[in-house]
Each structure stands twice: as C-alpha cells, then as structure tokens.
Design a protein around this motif. Structure first.
Motif, PDB file in Angstrom:
ATOM      1  N   GLY A  17       0.820  -1.215   0.000  1.00 15.65           N
ATOM      2  CA  GLY A  17       0.000   0.000   0.000  1.00 15.65           C
ATOM      3  C   GLY A  17       0.848   1.257   0.000  1.00 15.65           C
ATOM      4  N   ASN A  42       1.434  -7.208   8.413  1.00 16.38           N
ATOM      5  CA  ASN A  42       2.477  -8.238   8.327  1.00 16.38           C
ATOM      6  C   ASN A  42       3.791  -7.637   7.868  1.00 16.38           C
ATOM      7  OD1 ASN A  42       0.900 -10.239   9.251  1.00 16.38           O
ATOM      8  ND2 ASN A  42       0.600 -11.282   7.296  1.00 16.38           N
ATOM      9  N   GLY A  49      14.094 -10.573   5.877  1.00 15.63           N
ATOM     10  CA  GLY A  49      14.625  -9.666   4.884  1.00 15.63           C
ATOM     11  C   GLY A  49      13.899  -9.646   3.571  1.00 15.63           C
ATOM     12  N   THR A 153      -9.943   2.568  10.258  1.00 13.50           N
ATOM     13  CA  THR A 153     -11.100   2.666   9.367  1.00 13.50           C
ATOM     14  C   THR A 153     -11.145   1.399   8.535  1.00 13.50           C
ATOM     15  OG1 THR A 153     -10.864   5.043   9.296  1.00 13.50           O
ATOM     16  CG2 THR A 153     -12.106   4.036   7.491  1.00 13.50           C
ATOM     17  N   MET A 213     -13.807  -9.252  -0.447  1.00 14.99           N
ATOM     18  CA  MET A 213     -14.377  -8.093  -1.144  1.00 14.99           C
ATOM     19  C   MET A 213     -14.255  -8.258  -2.658  1.00 14.99           C
ATOM     20  SD  MET A 213     -13.451  -4.710   1.039  1.00 14.99           S
ATOM     21  CE  MET A 213     -11.813  -5.000   1.619  1.00 14.99           C
ATOM     22  N   HIS A 334       1.327 -18.828   7.666  1.00 12.88           N
ATOM     23  CA  HIS A 334       2.246 -17.703   7.523  1.00 12.88           C
ATOM     24  C   HIS A 334       1.965 -16.846   6.294  1.00 12.88           C
ATOM     25  CE1 HIS A 334       5.960 -15.601   8.228  1.00 12.88           C
ATOM     26  NE2 HIS A 334       6.496 -15.993   7.099  1.00 12.88           N
TER      27      HIS A 334
HETATM   28  C1  LIG Z   1       6.000 -12.603  11.241  1.00 14.69           C
HETATM   29  C2  LIG Z   1       6.191 -12.470   9.753  1.00 14.69           C
HETATM   30  C3  LIG Z   1       7.478 -12.400   9.222  1.00 14.69           C
HETATM   31  C4  LIG Z   1       7.659 -12.263   7.858  1.00 14.69           C
HETATM   32  N1  LIG Z   1       8.930 -12.139   7.376  1.00 14.69           N
HETATM   33  C5  LIG Z   1       9.105 -11.902   6.052  1.00 14.69           C
HETATM   34  C6  LIG Z   1      10.403 -11.635   5.533  1.00 14.69           C
HETATM   35  O1  LIG Z   1      11.391 -11.602   6.259  1.00 14.69           O
HETATM   36  N2  LIG Z   1      10.508 -11.400   4.192  1.00 14.69           N
HETATM   37  C7  LIG Z   1       9.449 -11.394   3.342  1.00 14.69           C
HETATM   38  O2  LIG Z   1       9.613 -11.166   2.141  1.00 14.69           O
HETATM   39  N3  LIG Z   1       8.209 -11.640   3.830  1.00 14.69           N
HETATM   40  C8  LIG Z   1       8.010 -11.875   5.138  1.00 14.69           C
HETATM   41  N4  LIG Z   1       6.747 -12.104   5.613  1.00 14.69           N
HETATM   42  C9  LIG Z   1       5.612 -11.976   4.689  1.00 14.69           C
HETATM   43  C10 LIG Z   1       5.398 -10.486   4.389  1.00 14.69           C
HETATM   44  O3  LIG Z   1       5.603  -9.753   5.567  1.00 14.69           O
HETATM   45  C11 LIG Z   1       4.006 -10.200   3.855  1.00 14.69           C
HETATM   46  O4  LIG Z   1       3.672 -11.069   2.824  1.00 14.69           O
HETATM   47  C12 LIG Z   1       3.945  -8.778   3.321  1.00 14.69           C
HETATM   48  O5  LIG Z   1       4.438  -7.878   4.277  1.00 14.69           O
HETATM   49  C13 LIG Z   1       2.525  -8.406   2.946  1.00 14.69           C
HETATM   50  O6  LIG Z   1       2.498  -7.028   2.681  1.00 14.69           O
HETATM   51  P1  LIG Z   1       1.150  -6.335   2.236  1.00 14.69           P
HETATM   52  O7  LIG Z   1       1.478  -4.893   2.073  1.00 14.69           O
HETATM   53  O8  LIG Z   1       0.578  -7.065   1.098  1.00 14.69           O
HETATM   54  O9  LIG Z   1       0.143  -6.565   3.471  1.00 14.69           O
HETATM   55  P2  LIG Z   1       0.289  -6.227   5.020  1.00 14.69           P
HETATM   56  O10 LIG Z   1       1.628  -5.731   5.339  1.00 14.69           O
HETATM   57  O11 LIG Z   1      -0.200  -7.396   5.782  1.00 14.69           O
HETATM   58  O12 LIG Z   1      -0.714  -5.007   5.213  1.00 14.69           O
HETATM   59  C14 LIG Z   1      -2.098  -5.183   5.126  1.00 14.69           C
HETATM   60  C15 LIG Z   1      -2.749  -3.833   5.348  1.00 14.69           C
HETATM   61  O13 LIG Z   1      -4.116  -3.894   4.943  1.00 14.69           O
HETATM   62  C16 LIG Z   1      -4.929  -3.282   5.916  1.00 14.69           C
HETATM   63  N5  LIG Z   1      -6.277  -3.878   5.808  1.00 14.69           N
HETATM   64  C17 LIG Z   1      -6.611  -5.189   5.726  1.00 14.69           C
HETATM   65  N6  LIG Z   1      -7.943  -5.309   5.593  1.00 14.69           N
HETATM   66  C18 LIG Z   1      -8.454  -4.051   5.591  1.00 14.69           C
HETATM   67  C19 LIG Z   1      -9.757  -3.503   5.498  1.00 14.69           C
HETATM   68  N7  LIG Z   1     -10.844  -4.285   5.360  1.00 14.69           N
HETATM   69  N8  LIG Z   1      -9.918  -2.171   5.578  1.00 14.69           N
HETATM   70  C20 LIG Z   1      -8.846  -1.349   5.730  1.00 14.69           C
HETATM   71  N9  LIG Z   1      -7.577  -1.809   5.805  1.00 14.69           N
HETATM   72  C21 LIG Z   1      -7.389  -3.138   5.731  1.00 14.69           C
HETATM   73  C22 LIG Z   1      -4.227  -3.556   7.222  1.00 14.69           C
HETATM   74  O14 LIG Z   1      -4.664  -2.643   8.195  1.00 14.69           O
HETATM   75  C23 LIG Z   1      -2.768  -3.366   6.798  1.00 14.69           C
HETATM   76  O15 LIG Z   1      -2.439  -1.997   6.820  1.00 14.69           O
HETATM   77  C24 LIG Z   1       6.537 -12.241   6.980  1.00 14.69           C
HETATM   78  C25 LIG Z   1       5.259 -12.326   7.508  1.00 14.69           C
HETATM   79  C26 LIG Z   1       5.078 -12.436   8.893  1.00 14.69           C
HETATM   80  C27 LIG Z   1       3.685 -12.524   9.427  1.00 14.69           C
END
Ligand SMILES: Cc1cc2nc3c(=O)[nH]c(=O)nc-3n(C[C@H](O)[C@H](O)[C@H](O)COP(=O)(O)OP(=O)(O)OC[C@H]3O[C@@H](n4cnc5c(N)ncnc54)[C@H](O)[C@@H]3O)c2cc1C
Length: 502
Positions: A17, A42, A49, A153, A213, A334
């Motif tokens: 995002g 997450n 990394g 929100t 959604m 995970h």
């Molecule tokens: C503990 C852990 C360690 C990890 N380590 C690694 C790593 O070292 N390297 C790697 O590449 N990956 C790693 N991963 C995986 C990686 O972190 C995630 O796949 C990645 O960060 C996802 O990013 P994203 O921006 O898609 O979603 P996220 O970072 O999960 O963000 C989701 C966002 O959506 C918002 N949201 C969700 N639903 C709604 C809604 N209905 N209305 C409004 N807002 C909403 C949330 O509030 C949040 O802001 C790890 C995951 C975990 C859990």
C-alpha cells in the motif's frame, strides 16, 4: 451518509500500500486507508529480509531459478522474470527513500535463507527488516502533500457500478459509514489471511478481507489452496505467534526432537534449510509421533543477541535464553501464495480494481514462496500498479446508494465466532489435508455463515475466504508446495501449470 472523493484509494498501509501511494503521488491525490495502527500489518512484522540479486556471483537468472524451483512448476515465468529483474532497482529506490539496510564494510550485508542458492537477503537492524522498510515509507508518505493517510477505518466493501470499481464503503471505529469515491481506481493491498488459522504468525488485522471483497465484486481469485505454514513459530500460546525467522537456521541453528535427534536428515537432503512445506510437515510428523520439537541455536556462529535482537528479546520474555536453551517451535500459518488474479500491472478482472502485495496473485510464488520474496513482490508490483493507474482517465462521479448492513460492534461474540473459524481451518484445511476432512470443514463453515449476522463483516470475510480456500483444496487432487493431500500424496505432472480460478 458522508461521501468524499479522491483520485486514488489504496486499501492497506503495508509495504504494498505505501509503495503504491508513494509511486502515485505525482499523479493525483491518494487516500491510504488502514484498519488499525500502522504498526499492525504483516509488513511491519517481517523479520528476515528482502531478496535481490545484488551480491557477487549472484544474478537475476539465479534468483529466477530459485524462485521457479521453489514454486514447483506453478509460477508464472513472466511475472518471476519481471520481479527478479526489478529487484536490484527496487532495493536502490527503498534505500533512497530511507530504508537503512544493514551494511558490512560499506556493502550491503547479505544473509542466506532456505532454498536460496546464494546469500541474497538484505535486512535491517538484523531481524527488523519489515519495520525498517515500512517506517521509512510511512515517514515519506506523511510528508507528501498528495497523500492522506487514515487509520482505524475498515473498508467494508467495494462500490461496483456498471461493472467498474468506483470506490469503497468504510466504517470508522464507532461504526460511522462513509462512501469514498475514487476517480481513477482502487488498489487492494490488504495482505493475506493468516488469521483464518488457529496458529498463525500473521497480524490480527489480516483476516482475508481483500479476497472476500474482490470475490463479492466478481473478481477472479486463483491458487487459493496454497498456504505456506512457517515451520518455526515460537511454541507459546499467543495470537499472533512469534516467528523465529528462517535466517536463524540460515546461520546454523538446527531442529531437534526431545530425543535430541537432528531429525531433518531423515526428511530432506537440504536438512534444516529444506523448503518450508517440507520442514513444516516433518515437524508435524514428529509431533504426530508424540515428540516435541525444538530449535537448537546454541551452536550458531553469530552473536545471537546482535544478529537477532528482536528474537532474542522475545525468547527471554518467555524464560528462554537461545544461547543455552532449546527454543520450542511449532508450524503456523504464515503466507498465502494464491490471491486475486492480476496481470503484470496489478489489474484484476474488474476494471479500475487493482491489487498488489500478498492479496494479489501475480503468479510469482506458484505453489510455494521462496523466503524473502514477498516483501519484494509487494514493492515491485506496487510500482507497476501505480504506473498503470496513473495512465487511466478519471471517471464521472455521482452520489451512489449502497446497501450494506450496519457494522455489528459486539466484540465478544465476534471473537467467539472468529475462534471457531480458526479452529475449523486449522483442523480441516491445515498442513495435511484429506477430501473428507476438507468437506467436513466446509460444512461447518456453511453452518456458521447462516448463524452469524451479516453486520459481523470480518467474520463474513473470513468465512468467504475460508470457503474459497477449501473448495480450491478439494479440487487439487495431488500434493504440491504448500498444499499437501494425505489422500493424494504425490506431485503429479498433469497438474503442473493447472490453476483453479474462482
Ligand atoms: C511474522 C512475519 C514475518 C515475515 N517475514 C518476512 C520476511 O522476512 N521477508 C518477506 O519477504 N516476507 C516476510 N513475511 C511476509 C510479508 O511480511 C508479507 O507477505 C507482506 O508484508 C505483505 O504485505 P502487504 O502490504 O501485502 O500486506 P500487510 O503488510 O499485511 O498489510 C495489510 C494492510 O491492509 C490493511 N487492511 C486489511 N484489511 C483491511 C480492510 N478491510 N480495511 C482497511 N484496511 C485493511 C491492514 O490494516 C494493513 O495496513 C513475513 C510475515 C510475517 C507474518
């Protein structure tokens, strides 16, 4: 009902995002909406990394080969190609935007993780890579005049008119609804769905809302049977569970059972650095045989508290000193490899609806994700989404009517139902699956769906996503990557490159 209008709506403030918003800021006004605090994602939790072929002896081609091999013949080779080639430039951009990647003697320090053939994992403050990246991106987004950020929100649904995505409907913490129209388009960056499982490393906000959604809006989802269970969550009852990064095994820690046996030798030639699904199933088998499983980090070369400060502190909090004690571990949900199907620009099958990050399925992960490729995927494809979105002409906005039920605010009931869904998914669609168990799980989910009022939006999102995952898992009559069927334990060539699309 309040109605506001902007050029671009981005749902989610994780890496996907925030990168989208920052890449869009020259092209119009961007509104970034997140369900809770910025730290609740997450991305913020990511430890080990982000992968990129920047080291000596490495190349995008090697990175591609490792990604394709780990994805077990199910990756989209073109998407992988795009990701590995954009990786070095993306790292440079992240660094320019403030990410303080760890360095040794003036060069980026590169760690090694499972299934990577060379050391190519960049990290921040040892094991706080996600926090390091998202904090820098957030800081920059806050300084932008074009980007507005709102937290606490919840986006309840997408507004679809004449087949196009026109905006979103939100509820604030008090249940007050607002309609937000997007002149150019909406980007779902809502992350995965780990909270569908009893044991997970995923943040509490990660309840699969984006998948549900998109499904309600008529968008195609694919590969939803492929869930990565991380082998080594700290085995202490808590939600979310704390992750002991694979980088710890990369630095020499080994898995042992309570007979002091280094059991991974029995299961894979790469032992403790075998693919995550192999290690998770090995631990599952050990525990099914009545044994306990631990990570023995007492012999690792690096100074544990310097290299893994966050993991060190968390272990100490539970009375475990990783320098001399064995760390109890368990697999936990995970990451989901599948998601909303997108093209190389993040366009879904619904016009003006885009997706990137974990909620999207660009095809880079196939049946299994290579460690540290998901932060990279989010950062790379966010830039491509922004490019495409910026080129769209604005659409006319009218006052829309929207009939979604009021938000139910009874937290206690909600938590009870969520716990039931999580239990069902863990027991019926977990590390090892069978058709009869999947179908029994599906039946229980359907019963809950009838019981729970529609205003419990998160519960319904969880139920919708869970049912899609189970139906996909029933369809795939083989085992591959993150999907293991006890009744079809072999990987079957005819199933290569076949994808279930809902
Ligand atoms: C503990 C852990 C360690 C990890 N380590 C690694 C790593 O070292 N390297 C790697 O590449 N990956 C790693 N991963 C995986 C990686 O972190 C995630 O796949 C990645 O960060 C996802 O990013 P994203 O921006 O898609 O979603 P996220 O970072 O999960 O963000 C989701 C966002 O959506 C918002 N949201 C969700 N639903 C709604 C809604 N209905 N209305 C409004 N807002 C909403 C949330 O509030 C949040 O802001 C790890 C995951 C975990 C859990």
């Amino acid at each position: 009902m309040t109605q506001i209008e902007t050029d671009f709506v981005v749902v989610g403030s994780g890496i996907a995002g925030l990168m989208t918003a920052l890449s869009l800021q020259e092209s119009g006004d961007v509104l970034v909406i997140s369900k809770a605090r910025y730290e609740e994602s997450n991305s913020f939790r990511a430890q080990g990394g982000i992968a990129a072929a920047i080291g000596e002896g490495d190349s995008p081609e090697l990175h591609r080969e490792d990604t394709l091999r780990t994805g077990v013949d199910l990756c989209d080779p073109t998407s992988v190609e795009v990701m590995v080639h954009m990786a070095p430039r993306t790292i440079q951009l992240l660094a320019e935007w403030g990410t303080p990647f760890d360095q040794t003697n003036g060069h980026y320090s590169l760690g090694r993780e499972g299934s990577h053939s060379v050391s190519r994992i960049l990290h921040v403050a040892g094991d706080q890579t996600g926090a390091g990246i998202t904090a820098s991106l957030l800081e920059r987004a806050k300084q932008s005049d074009q980007i507005d950020l709102i937290t606490h929100t919840m986006v309840a649904d997408l507004l679809i008119e004449q087949g196009q995505c026109r905006g979103v409907k939100t509820f604030d913490l008090k249940g007050k609804p607002t309609i937000i129209l997007a002149r150019k388009g909406v980007v779902l960056a809502t992350g995965g769905c780990g909270q569908l499982y009893r044991y997970t490393t995923n943040d509490l906000v990660v309840t699969g809302d984006g998948f549900a959604m998109a499904h309600r809006a008529g968008a195609a989802l694919t590969d939803m049977e492929f869930v990565q269970f991380h082998p080594t969550a700290l085995a202490v009852e808590q939600n979310p569970m704390f992750l002991i990064s694979e980088a710890v095994r990369g630095d020499g820690a080994i898995l042992v059972n309570d007979h002091e046996e280094a059991f991974m030798e029995k299961y894979h030639e790469w032992k403790d650095l075998a693919p995550r699904d192999v290690v998770s199933r090995a631990i599952y088998r050990e525990t099914q045989a009545g044994r306990q499983v631990f990570l023995d980090a007492t012999q690792i070369q690096a100074n544990f508290s310097d290299r893994f400060p966050k993991i060190f502190r968390e272990c100490l909090k539970h009375g475990i000193d990783p320098r001399k004690d064995l760390i109890p571990v368990t697999p936990a949900a995970h990451f989901i490899m599948g998601g909303i199907r997108t093209d190389l620009e993040g366009q879904t099958t619904v016009p003006r609806l885009f997706a990137c990050g974990e909620v999207a399925c660009t095809g880079v992960h196939g049946a299994n994700r290579l460690a540290s490729n998901s932060l990279l995927e989010g950062a790379v494809f966010a830039q491509r989404v922004a490019n495409k979105l910026a080129s769209l002409s604005p659409q006319k906005s009218d006052l829309l009517t929207f009939d979604y039920p009021d938000l139910c605010m009874d937290k206690q009931k909600e938590e009870t139902w969520k716990a039931q869904i999580r239990e069902i998914m863990w027991n019926h669609a977990g590390i090892v699956r069978t058709l009869s168990s999947l179908l029994a799980g599906l039946k229980q989910l359907k019963q809950l769906e009838e019981e729970i009022p529609l205003g419990f939006i998160e519960c319904h999102n969880m139920l919708t996503t869970a049912q899609i995952m189970i139906k996909s898992a029933c369809w795939r009559q083989e085992s591959r990557g993150g999907h293991y069927r006890f009744d079809y334990p072999e990987t079957v060539t005819e199933w290569s490159r076949k994808h279930y699309v809902i």
